[in-house]
Design a protein around this motif. Sequence first.
Motif, mmCIF file in Angstrom:
data_model
loop_
_atom_site.group_PDB
_atom_site.id
_atom_site.type_symbol
_atom_site.label_atom_id
_atom_site.label_comp_id
_atom_site.label_asym_id
_atom_site.label_seq_id
_atom_site.Cartn_x
_atom_site.Cartn_y
_atom_site.Cartn_z
ATOM 1 N N LEU A 140 0.836 -1.207 0.000
ATOM 2 C CA LEU A 140 0.000 0.000 0.000
ATOM 3 C C LEU A 140 0.870 1.256 0.000
ATOM 4 C CD1 LEU A 140 -2.811 -1.034 2.522
ATOM 5 C CD2 LEU A 140 -3.010 -0.829 0.034
ATOM 6 N N GLY A 194 -10.854 3.041 1.343
ATOM 7 C CA GLY A 194 -9.626 3.362 0.619
ATOM 8 C C GLY A 194 -8.435 3.112 1.530
ATOM 9 N N SER A 195 -7.272 3.628 1.124
ATOM 10 C CA SER A 195 -6.105 3.422 1.989
ATOM 11 C C SER A 195 -5.788 4.714 2.738
ATOM 12 C CB SER A 195 -4.906 2.923 1.181
ATOM 13 O OG SER A 195 -4.607 3.825 0.132
ATOM 14 N N GLY A 243 -9.712 -6.516 2.450
ATOM 15 C CA GLY A 243 -10.375 -6.130 1.200
ATOM 16 C C GLY A 243 -11.562 -5.214 1.446
ATOM 17 N N GLY A 279 -0.213 2.471 -3.253
ATOM 18 C CA GLY A 279 -1.573 2.896 -2.928
ATOM 19 C C GLY A 279 -2.516 1.717 -3.078
ATOM 20 N N SER A 280 -3.816 1.997 -3.098
ATOM 21 C CA SER A 280 -4.753 0.879 -3.261
ATOM 22 C C SER A 280 -5.291 0.871 -4.687
ATOM 23 C CB SER A 280 -5.882 0.956 -2.228
ATOM 24 O OG SER A 280 -6.551 2.196 -2.314
ATOM 25 N N ASP A 327 -4.915 -9.470 -3.344
ATOM 26 C CA ASP A 327 -5.861 -10.585 -3.428
ATOM 27 C C ASP A 327 -5.135 -11.890 -3.767
ATOM 28 O OD1 ASP A 327 -7.771 -8.735 -2.848
ATOM 29 O OD2 ASP A 327 -8.644 -8.646 -4.851
ATOM 30 N N LEU A 340 -10.430 -1.782 2.606
ATOM 31 C CA LEU A 340 -9.954 -0.927 1.513
ATOM 32 C C LEU A 340 -11.117 -0.503 0.625
ATOM 33 C CD1 LEU A 340 -6.637 -2.773 0.522
ATOM 34 C CD2 LEU A 340 -6.851 -0.601 1.739
ATOM 35 N N ASP A 341 -12.062 -1.420 0.393
ATOM 36 C CA ASP A 341 -13.221 -1.081 -0.437
ATOM 37 C C ASP A 341 -14.033 0.034 0.209
ATOM 38 O OD1 ASP A 341 -12.666 -2.944 -2.402
ATOM 39 O OD2 ASP A 341 -13.828 -4.528 -1.433
ATOM 40 N N ARG A 365 -5.016 -15.169 -1.147
ATOM 41 C CA ARG A 365 -5.865 -16.310 -1.535
ATOM 42 C C ARG A 365 -5.088 -17.531 -1.990
ATOM 43 N NH1 ARG A 365 -10.245 -12.483 -4.664
ATOM 44 N NH2 ARG A 365 -10.798 -11.346 -2.773
ATOM 45 N N ARG A 379 -4.457 -3.987 -5.573
ATOM 46 C CA ARG A 379 -5.497 -4.869 -5.029
ATOM 47 C C ARG A 379 -5.414 -6.264 -5.627
ATOM 48 N NH1 ARG A 379 -10.076 -3.636 -2.255
ATOM 49 N NH2 ARG A 379 -10.478 -5.858 -2.371
#
Lengths: 434, 434
Positions: free
Chosen positions: A223, B227-228, B220, A227-228, A237, B223-224, A241, A233
């Motif tokens: 991050l 944001g960061s 997740g 950043g995001s 992810d 962040l969704d 996972r 992302r």
Amino acid sequence: MVMTSATNDQQVTTVQELLFDKRTEANDISLKAMLNADPVLIDVVPALDALPGMTRRTILTSGAPLPWSAYEGGQRRAILGAALFEGLADSFEEADARLTDGDILVRPCHDFGCVGSVTGVTSASMPVLVVEDKVSGSRGHCVLYEGGARERLTYGVWNEAVHRQLVWIKDVLGPILSAALRYGGGVRVSPIIRRALGMGDDLHSRNTAATAVLFQQLYGPILDAEGSSGAAREVLDFLSRNDLFFLHVAMATGKSIADAAVGTPHSSIVTAMALNEREFAIRTAGTGKRWFRAPIPPLRAKYFDGITAEDTAFMGGESLITETVGLGGLSAAAAFSLQDYSGGSAESMVETTLAMYGITHTEHPQWRIPSLAFRGAPFGIDAARVASTSVTPRIHMGAALRGGGHAGAGLLIAPVEPFLEALEALDAQAATAP
Amino acid sequence: MVMTSATNDQQVTTVQELLFDKRTEANDISLKAMLNADPVLIDVVPALDALPGMTRRTILTSGAPLPWSAYEGGQRRAILGAALFEGLADSFEEADARLTDGDILVRPCHDFGCVGSVTGVTSASMPVLVVEDKVSGSRGHCVLYEGGARERLTYGVWNEAVHRQLVWIKDVLGPILSAALRYGGGVRVSPIIRRALGMGDDLHSRNTAATAVLFQQLYGPILDAEGSSGAAREVLDFLSRNDLFFLHVAMATGKSIADAAVGTPHSSIVTAMALNEREFAIRTAGTGKRWFRAPIPPLRAKYFDGITAEDTAFMGGESLITETVGLGGLSAAAAFSLQDYSGGSAESMVETTLAMYGITHTEHPQWRIPSLAFRGAPFGIDAARVASTSVTPRIHMGAALRGGGHAGAGLLIAPVEPFLEALEALDAQAATAP
């Protein structure tokens, strides 16, 4: 006559004792280098830039080298796929011709400071994890984990989906991990392994905890560096996972540790175990780059639903570097959750690890096994002890489908012959050396 | 004479058999409700909004209720601190006066669908985790984990640093977790517990794996939803660096599961175990809100460096809700890494869990213990079995410093008296009920 015989015996004994002293001293030196290692994941870099001697026309693969014509199964397909991935050919036929001509070179990963999973195919543009032992400076490398799909180059498959995934790894995963590691100053690996052994990982067939702990350390630098963004992302992810992501980190780490011991004359400590399609092979610290080979024995495996042993085939593998540094099958007693995956019971996993203390030189001071009262992992496989006991390393391994793809996992019991041959070579070397 | 005696015996037997049948049926019903539970972490909400019956002048605390004057140690300090935190008083003296007058009410967490760690102090503005069993609809709540500092309200400390941290939890951690959970649709808890038991957690003294797995699922949505931003990063950092964060999720989950069984007449299944400063107390499914109490036996603890038993004191605790649903000490055999923390050996931890099968009704179908060949965790403590065997629940517990602060951890062996008394009450109830 009796006197002469006694004298001969005494002389023999004396020579053996000298050899033994020389070997013991050498093993202490190589073990010290391995145990002192402080491996740090410092970067992710294209293989061409990271690996000394790498060229655009070189394709690395698992195991002791074979002539190109000897590769017939999944390992062959993966090498051909890599040639296409690198734009060295437009078809398998063209790639085959160039490989046959020696215009494209096939070389063993291990000779390039690298290790590979299953087929182990590594080509110039593929990003590799760079793990550096901060004490010896030795580096180990391994391509990034390819993802959870059954069909992967790792498992001998080349198709459009495999291609797309490799492009994403090259263009997104690799560069973002590189930026994060440079931003964050790298990640010390040994404490993560220590922690994961306390959380049910063997660091070979199971890397669930290590991957989760690594994620806790990497999301921040990712991050910070990226950043995001959508790409960041995607990387987060992917890391969160894929429970086996850490396997390739453990492999690069194992290589950096084992290479710290390479080139210690007379040392019988094993520094590499690797498979090609046909052979199990080892190297020792005292015998340098020479491979000692034997046919691969059958895998005692649990396959995914609907798959039988007849559907499977060996196609290489160097994740055995984890066993080489005391993890995987050697630390089976840390990973009871693998009962369901690779077969066996908690009791048999304890027995496996206990047996491994008989062929290793020491116990790892930080990597400890909770079920054995935090006894250190069996560390430093000694070819001399394998030879004298005929107990061979127990290896946790993935199984591959003959036609390509991940088929399951199991236990491989290494053949004894390579260890016997390595010992003969060490004996011969010691007898002639000053 | 002989005939009469025989007749009496037969009558007694028949009544006992009827009681037994009634209880068995009731226990089956309460166990089914608990085993069917599908707990989901759905939100984080201020206690005032989440807990039925909660008011601005109510302060919840751990254990069976005591008169205000009876709280003398850490639990008293934490309640006074909460009064100041809520702005109900400007000094401990003023808070004490209002508490003495009954102007501020002290109530047991358990009566508000809530459980608390150690002092368990929960006041109106503190955010609580909301875990809902999607099958029964019952909800369990618990304040958020306060962080790793030794001095916390949880451990009976009120000072400026504790205050600041509680404000951050109220203003930053709670709202962002709420937004993330609403955005992401909640997190199913049972699969995380299943996974963590395979990764060395007991879900009471050790929540390292569960916290890491939860983080993989929460970053997740955070962040969704956020944001960061700086605040989001603070929350991510808090979640990734506090290995016990999940404990309070496990506690709220335990409460939601146990409450699914509450109010099953004649059932001898234990639905709550809790400590106040002085007493260990239980509830059963068949005896509703009635507490059965006994003095707390000594904790067999390992303390942090420099701390001895004399430095410590009980100040409440309801994390025992994890044992109530088969985790913690009942699943000791899953968490060999706790050897170093709470004492004992791998062997003794296996013995502990094996003993717990003797006082529980069944084995959890999903929560399994790798070292016992994936046998299900001992589930559903039956007061009748405790009474007949005199084997009592083994509880993994944190220890607190007398003056406030975290002191270490250990094993608490529950006293048998509350179970005997609960059984007497159930017998009396059954004898008079239709």
